[in-house]
Design a protein around this motif. Structure first.
Motif, mmCIF file in Angstrom:
data_model
loop_
_atom_site.group_PDB
_atom_site.id
_atom_site.type_symbol
_atom_site.label_atom_id
_atom_site.label_comp_id
_atom_site.label_asym_id
_atom_site.label_seq_id
_atom_site.Cartn_x
_atom_site.Cartn_y
_atom_site.Cartn_z
ATOM 1 N N VAL A 24 14.816 6.554 -6.928
ATOM 2 C CA VAL A 24 14.083 6.067 -5.767
ATOM 3 C C VAL A 24 12.601 6.429 -5.808
ATOM 4 N N VAL A 25 12.249 7.466 -6.556
ATOM 5 C CA VAL A 25 10.891 8.012 -6.524
ATOM 6 C C VAL A 25 9.830 6.972 -6.883
ATOM 7 N N HIS A 26 10.099 6.092 -7.822
ATOM 8 C CA HIS A 26 9.070 5.135 -8.246
ATOM 9 C C HIS A 26 8.825 4.044 -7.203
ATOM 10 N N VAL A 27 9.679 3.911 -6.196
ATOM 11 C CA VAL A 27 9.518 2.885 -5.163
ATOM 12 C C VAL A 27 8.832 3.448 -3.917
ATOM 13 N N VAL A 28 8.843 4.754 -3.765
ATOM 14 C CA VAL A 28 8.333 5.396 -2.549
ATOM 15 C C VAL A 28 6.869 5.052 -2.256
ATOM 16 N N PRO A 29 5.941 5.037 -3.219
ATOM 17 C CA PRO A 29 4.549 4.721 -2.883
ATOM 18 C C PRO A 29 4.347 3.313 -2.332
ATOM 19 N N VAL A 30 5.278 2.410 -2.558
ATOM 20 C CA VAL A 30 5.161 1.056 -2.029
ATOM 21 C C VAL A 30 5.866 0.948 -0.683
ATOM 22 N N VAL A 31 7.052 1.525 -0.594
ATOM 23 C CA VAL A 31 7.875 1.376 0.606
ATOM 24 C C VAL A 31 7.298 2.151 1.787
ATOM 25 N N LEU A 32 6.768 3.322 1.553
ATOM 26 C CA LEU A 32 6.273 4.153 2.647
ATOM 27 C C LEU A 32 5.153 3.488 3.445
ATOM 28 N N PRO A 33 4.097 2.961 2.830
ATOM 29 C CA PRO A 33 3.054 2.301 3.619
ATOM 30 C C PRO A 33 3.547 1.021 4.304
ATOM 31 N N VAL A 34 4.433 0.281 3.664
ATOM 32 C CA VAL A 34 4.948 -0.940 4.276
ATOM 33 C C VAL A 34 5.748 -0.606 5.532
ATOM 34 N N VAL A 35 6.620 0.366 5.449
ATOM 35 C CA VAL A 35 7.418 0.769 6.605
ATOM 36 C C VAL A 35 6.521 1.362 7.686
#
Length: 50
Positions: free
Chosen positions: A23-34
């Motif tokens: 999951v770590v590689h997706v966190v920088p994208v998902v966090l700002p979107v959410v």
């Protein structure tokens, strides 16, 4: 005759997949979107209540 079977363990061991590393590689994208969606949702609720 008693012969013990030879089990080969070298090369047959597999590491368990770490869910955090998946999951770590997706966190920088998902966090700002959410976070952006949450801000718009809270702003909409504030306007609707006011």
């Amino acid at each position: 005759m008693s012969t013990t079977p030879v089990t080969q363990t070298h090369g047959t061991e597999h590491e368990a997949a770490d869910p955090v590393e998946a999951v770590v590689h997706v966190v920088p994208v998902v966090l700002p979107v959410v976070g952006g969606l949450l801000m718009f949702l809270l702003a909409f609720i504030a306007i609707y209540v006011a």
